[in-house]
Write a protein that holds these residues in place. Structure first.
Motif, PDB file in Angstrom:
ATOM      1  N   LEU A 156       0.815  -1.206   0.000  1.00 57.14           N
ATOM      2  CA  LEU A 156       0.000   0.000   0.000  1.00 57.14           C
ATOM      3  C   LEU A 156       0.850   1.258   0.000  1.00 57.14           C
ATOM      4  CD1 LEU A 156      -2.799   1.300   0.182  1.00 57.14           C
ATOM      5  CD2 LEU A 156      -2.645   1.108   2.673  1.00 57.14           C
ATOM      6  N   ALA A 157       1.897   1.301   0.816  1.00 55.75           N
ATOM      7  CA  ALA A 157       2.752   2.488   0.902  1.00 55.75           C
ATOM      8  C   ALA A 157       4.204   2.067   0.987  1.00 55.75           C
ATOM      9  CB  ALA A 157       2.373   3.335   2.118  1.00 55.75           C
ATOM     10  N   ASN A 158       5.053   2.790   0.274  1.00 54.37           N
ATOM     11  CA  ASN A 158       6.469   2.456   0.261  1.00 54.37           C
ATOM     12  C   ASN A 158       7.288   3.739   0.221  1.00 54.37           C
ATOM     13  OD1 ASN A 158       8.850   0.917   0.032  1.00 54.37           O
ATOM     14  ND2 ASN A 158       8.833   1.177  -2.193  1.00 54.37           N
ATOM     15  N   LEU A 159       8.275   3.840   1.111  1.00 58.57           N
ATOM     16  CA  LEU A 159       9.195   4.973   1.116  1.00 58.57           C
ATOM     17  C   LEU A 159      10.387   4.594   0.253  1.00 58.57           C
ATOM     18  CD1 LEU A 159       9.993   7.764   2.235  1.00 58.57           C
ATOM     19  CD2 LEU A 159      11.032   6.584   4.176  1.00 58.57           C
ATOM     20  N   SER A 160      10.455   5.157  -0.950  1.00 61.42           N
ATOM     21  CA  SER A 160      11.465   4.728  -1.912  1.00 61.42           C
ATOM     22  C   SER A 160      12.821   5.368  -1.676  1.00 61.42           C
ATOM     23  CB  SER A 160      10.996   5.021  -3.343  1.00 61.42           C
ATOM     24  OG  SER A 160      10.705   6.412  -3.498  1.00 61.42           O
ATOM     25  N   LYS A 161      12.850   6.640  -1.265  1.00 57.78           N
ATOM     26  CA  LYS A 161      14.132   7.295  -1.011  1.00 57.78           C
ATOM     27  C   LYS A 161      13.910   8.602  -0.274  1.00 57.78           C
ATOM     28  CE  LYS A 161      14.545   9.953  -5.313  1.00 57.78           C
ATOM     29  NZ  LYS A 161      15.428  10.303  -6.450  1.00 57.78           N
ATOM     30  N   MET A 162      14.981   9.134   0.316  1.00 56.23           N
ATOM     31  CA  MET A 162      14.971  10.437   0.965  1.00 56.23           C
ATOM     32  C   MET A 162      16.236  11.177   0.572  1.00 56.23           C
ATOM     33  SD  MET A 162      13.592   9.698   4.854  1.00 56.23           S
ATOM     34  CE  MET A 162      13.901  11.400   5.319  1.00 56.23           C
ATOM     35  N   ASP A 163      16.102  12.454   0.303  1.00 58.76           N
ATOM     36  CA  ASP A 163      17.277  13.258  -0.007  1.00 58.76           C
ATOM     37  C   ASP A 163      17.144  14.624   0.636  1.00 58.76           C
ATOM     38  OD1 ASP A 163      16.154  15.301  -2.021  1.00 58.76           O
ATOM     39  OD2 ASP A 163      15.605  13.418  -2.994  1.00 58.76           O
ATOM     40  N   VAL A 164      18.236  15.364   0.695  1.00 60.43           N
ATOM     41  CA  VAL A 164      18.238  16.695   1.285  1.00 60.43           C
ATOM     42  C   VAL A 164      19.100  17.617   0.434  1.00 60.43           C
ATOM     43  CG1 VAL A 164      20.149  16.066   2.821  1.00 60.43           C
ATOM     44  CG2 VAL A 164      18.736  18.051   3.364  1.00 60.43           C
ATOM     45  N   ALA A 175      11.029  13.325   1.182  1.00 59.93           N
ATOM     46  CA  ALA A 175      10.759  11.890   1.276  1.00 59.93           C
ATOM     47  C   ALA A 175       9.821  11.508   0.144  1.00 59.93           C
ATOM     48  CB  ALA A 175      10.132  11.549   2.626  1.00 59.93           C
ATOM     49  N   ASN A 176      10.227  10.556  -0.667  1.00 60.06           N
ATOM     50  CA  ASN A 176       9.433  10.122  -1.818  1.00 60.06           C
ATOM     51  C   ASN A 176       8.614   8.897  -1.453  1.00 60.06           C
ATOM     52  OD1 ASN A 176      10.619  11.726  -4.407  1.00 60.06           O
ATOM     53  ND2 ASN A 176      12.238  11.318  -2.933  1.00 60.06           N
ATOM     54  N   LEU A 177       7.298   9.024  -1.540  1.00 59.01           N
ATOM     55  CA  LEU A 177       6.372   7.946  -1.201  1.00 59.01           C
ATOM     56  C   LEU A 177       5.709   7.409  -2.458  1.00 59.01           C
ATOM     57  CD1 LEU A 177       4.512   9.527   1.866  1.00 59.01           C
ATOM     58  CD2 LEU A 177       6.326   7.814   1.932  1.00 59.01           C
ATOM     59  N   THR A 178       5.479   6.108  -2.465  1.00 58.44           N
ATOM     60  CA  THR A 178       4.721   5.466  -3.537  1.00 58.44           C
ATOM     61  C   THR A 178       3.535   4.748  -2.902  1.00 58.44           C
ATOM     62  OG1 THR A 178       6.702   5.135  -4.874  1.00 58.44           O
ATOM     63  CG2 THR A 178       4.775   3.835  -5.456  1.00 58.44           C
ATOM     64  N   LEU A 179       2.330   5.135  -3.308  1.00 60.11           N
ATOM     65  CA  LEU A 179       1.105   4.549  -2.774  1.00 60.11           C
ATOM     66  C   LEU A 179       0.491   3.622  -3.814  1.00 60.11           C
ATOM     67  CD1 LEU A 179      -0.422   7.832  -1.281  1.00 60.11           C
ATOM     68  CD2 LEU A 179       1.027   6.149  -0.119  1.00 60.11           C
ATOM     69  N   ASP A 184       2.566   8.499  -6.885  1.00 61.85           N
ATOM     70  CA  ASP A 184       3.790   9.080  -6.330  1.00 61.85           C
ATOM     71  C   ASP A 184       3.465  10.374  -5.601  1.00 61.85           C
ATOM     72  OD1 ASP A 184       5.315   7.048  -7.327  1.00 61.85           O
ATOM     73  OD2 ASP A 184       6.000   8.140  -9.095  1.00 61.85           O
ATOM     74  N   SER A 185       4.026  10.525  -4.420  1.00 64.26           N
ATOM     75  CA  SER A 185       3.829  11.739  -3.647  1.00 64.26           C
ATOM     76  C   SER A 185       5.111  12.056  -2.895  1.00 64.26           C
ATOM     77  CB  SER A 185       2.666  11.587  -2.665  1.00 64.26           C
ATOM     78  OG  SER A 185       2.417  12.813  -2.006  1.00 64.26           O
ATOM     79  N   LYS A 186       5.182  13.272  -2.365  1.00 63.68           N
ATOM     80  CA  LYS A 186       6.371  13.707  -1.645  1.00 63.68           C
ATOM     81  C   LYS A 186       5.978  14.440  -0.374  1.00 63.68           C
ATOM     82  CE  LYS A 186       9.215  14.319  -5.802  1.00 63.68           C
ATOM     83  NZ  LYS A 186      10.025  15.287  -6.598  1.00 63.68           N
ATOM     84  N   ILE A 187       6.750  14.202   0.672  1.00 60.06           N
ATOM     85  CA  ILE A 187       6.644  14.967   1.909  1.00 60.06           C
ATOM     86  C   ILE A 187       7.916  15.791   2.030  1.00 60.06           C
ATOM     87  CG2 ILE A 187       6.476  14.859   4.414  1.00 60.06           C
ATOM     88  CD1 ILE A 187       4.981  12.234   4.113  1.00 60.06           C
ATOM     89  N   PHE A 210       3.124  18.728   1.986  1.00 60.52           N
ATOM     90  CA  PHE A 210       2.710  17.501   1.311  1.00 60.52           C
ATOM     91  C   PHE A 210       2.375  17.850  -0.133  1.00 60.52           C
ATOM     92  CE2 PHE A 210      -0.551  14.438  -0.019  1.00 60.52           C
ATOM     93  CZ  PHE A 210       0.115  13.234   0.235  1.00 60.52           C
ATOM     94  N   VAL A 211       3.155  17.295  -1.062  1.00 59.66           N
ATOM     95  CA  VAL A 211       2.954  17.591  -2.483  1.00 59.66           C
ATOM     96  C   VAL A 211       1.796  16.756  -3.011  1.00 59.66           C
ATOM     97  CG1 VAL A 211       4.021  17.557  -4.771  1.00 59.66           C
ATOM     98  CG2 VAL A 211       5.375  18.165  -2.764  1.00 59.66           C
ATOM     99  N   SER A 212       0.951  17.371  -3.834  1.00 56.43           N
ATOM    100  CA  SER A 212      -0.196  16.671  -4.395  1.00 56.43           C
ATOM    101  C   SER A 212       0.244  15.430  -5.162  1.00 56.43           C
ATOM    102  CB  SER A 212      -0.956  17.612  -5.344  1.00 56.43           C
ATOM    103  OG  SER A 212      -2.102  16.964  -5.862  1.00 56.43           O
ATOM    104  N   PRO A 213      -0.398  14.275  -4.927  1.00 54.20           N
ATOM    105  CA  PRO A 213       0.031  13.026  -5.563  1.00 54.20           C
ATOM    106  C   PRO A 213      -0.064  13.070  -7.085  1.00 54.20           C
ATOM    107  CG  PRO A 213      -1.501  12.615  -3.753  1.00 54.20           C
ATOM    108  CD  PRO A 213      -1.536  14.081  -4.014  1.00 54.20           C
ATOM    109  N   THR A 214       0.816  12.324  -7.716  1.00 57.43           N
ATOM    110  CA  THR A 214       0.809  12.151  -9.168  1.00 57.43           C
ATOM    111  C   THR A 214       0.461  10.701  -9.473  1.00 57.43           C
ATOM    112  OG1 THR A 214       2.501  13.844  -9.464  1.00 57.43           O
ATOM    113  CG2 THR A 214       2.170  12.300 -11.288  1.00 57.43           C
ATOM    114  N   ILE A 215      -0.599  10.491 -10.269  1.00 55.12           N
ATOM    115  CA  ILE A 215      -1.053   9.139 -10.601  1.00 55.12           C
ATOM    116  C   ILE A 215      -0.360   8.656 -11.870  1.00 55.12           C
ATOM    117  CG2 ILE A 215      -3.040   7.703 -11.194  1.00 55.12           C
ATOM    118  CD1 ILE A 215      -4.788   9.630  -9.609  1.00 55.12           C
TER     119      ILE A 215
END
Length: 301
Positions: A156-164, A175-179, A184-187, A210-215
């Protein structure tokens, strides 16, 4: 002749020159000649000291080279340890073993001992885009990742990577999330950095977003396409004062709500290691071009 060899030769010449007596030491009388015999032991001692000085000057360049080779080997060893432990995804999913954790921590400590940058908080190497490779137990990044995985299954949810991105005393953590493997979404977390000393910095959290998700339509399962279509239509029917902020991303001010101190224990053109007040390490690797490749070859600028 290279600059290193020339410098080494200059050091040898200087050491030898210090060992050569000046012309005023020549004996000018019989009385001075009679004093020469008792001074032979002292002369031999002086010669041994001078010989040690010359040997030290000759061995200086190889010693520096050997230390640099040790540092590069320690870096490669650490990166291989990350790979053997399963990388970022295995870490945030809690799949790394205790043996892998202690192995990585041992290699982190070994590399920190060879830190080439004495004042990392003011070094130009600090700025740039960095990728999170490792969180120690108790790290804020690992804590946030664990919340995601404990409340949502990986399907359902996966944290693929984090960068700064660090620039001009500010940092932006993404933080890049995949739902559902298709959204794809970003925090994003914005912070302010303050120099507290040669190694120590303070980080103050300024804003969360919270960036609006991209389908990604080609990844959407057939059984979910109808539900996502209905959700998209319902979203478009929302009043503009609600729809527009959500579409552009939600932002939450965090000024004064959270801050932390950390120490930079290692920094070069490729790797950044920081430790919080509990000594827990975070390791980052550079994603963009290092300042040295742009013409700045000095870690201290």
């Amino acid at each position: 002749m290279s600059m290193t060899a020339s410098a080494s030769s200059h050091g040898c010449i200087s050491a030898i020159a210090m060992c050569i007596p000046c012309s005023s030491s020549k004996f000018s009388s019989q009385s001075s000649l009679t004093l020469a015999v008792p001074q032979r032991a002292s002369t031999r001692r002086s010669f041994r000291v001078c010989r040690a000085m010359v040997q030290q000057a000759v061995q200086g360049a190889p010693a520096a080279y050997a230390k640099e080779m040790e540092r590069l080997s320690a870096k490669e060893s650490l990166l291989l340890a990350f790979k053997d432990a399963g990388g970022f995804e295995a870490l945030v999913a809690g799949k790394t073993t205790e043996w892998q954790k202690i192995d990585v921590n041992e290699r982190i400590t070994g590399l920190e001992r060879l830190n080439p940058t004495p004042r990392p908080t003011t070094s130009p190497f600090l700025e740039g885009r960095w990728n999170f490779e490792w969180f120690g137990s108790g790290s804020p990044g690992l804590f946030a990742a664990r919340i995601i995985f404990e409340n949502f299954p990986s399907s359902l949810a996966n944290l693929s990577k984090m960068d700064v991105v660090i620039k001009d005393g500010n940092a932006k953590i993404t933080a890049n999330l995949t739902l559902l493997n298709s959204i794809d979404s970003k925090i994003i977390l914005s912070t302010k950095l303050s120099v507290e000393g040669p190694l120590r910095m303070k980080e103050e959290y300024v804003e969360g977003g919270f960036v609006s998700p991209t389908i990604i339509e080609e990844r959407v399962p057939e059984q979910l396409k109808g539900a996502l279509g209905q959700a998209a239509n319902a979203f478009q029917q929302l009043p503009a004062p609600i729809r527009d902020p959500v579409a552009t991303g939600l932002k939450v001010p965090l000024s004064g709500s959270f801050q932390r101190l950390f120490m930079i224990s290692y920094l070069d053109e490729e790797i950044l290691i920081i430790r919080n007040t509990a000594g827990i390490p975070e390791v980052l690797t550079r994603l963009d071009a290092a300042p040295s490749s742009l013409g700045d070859s000095s870690p201290e600028g």
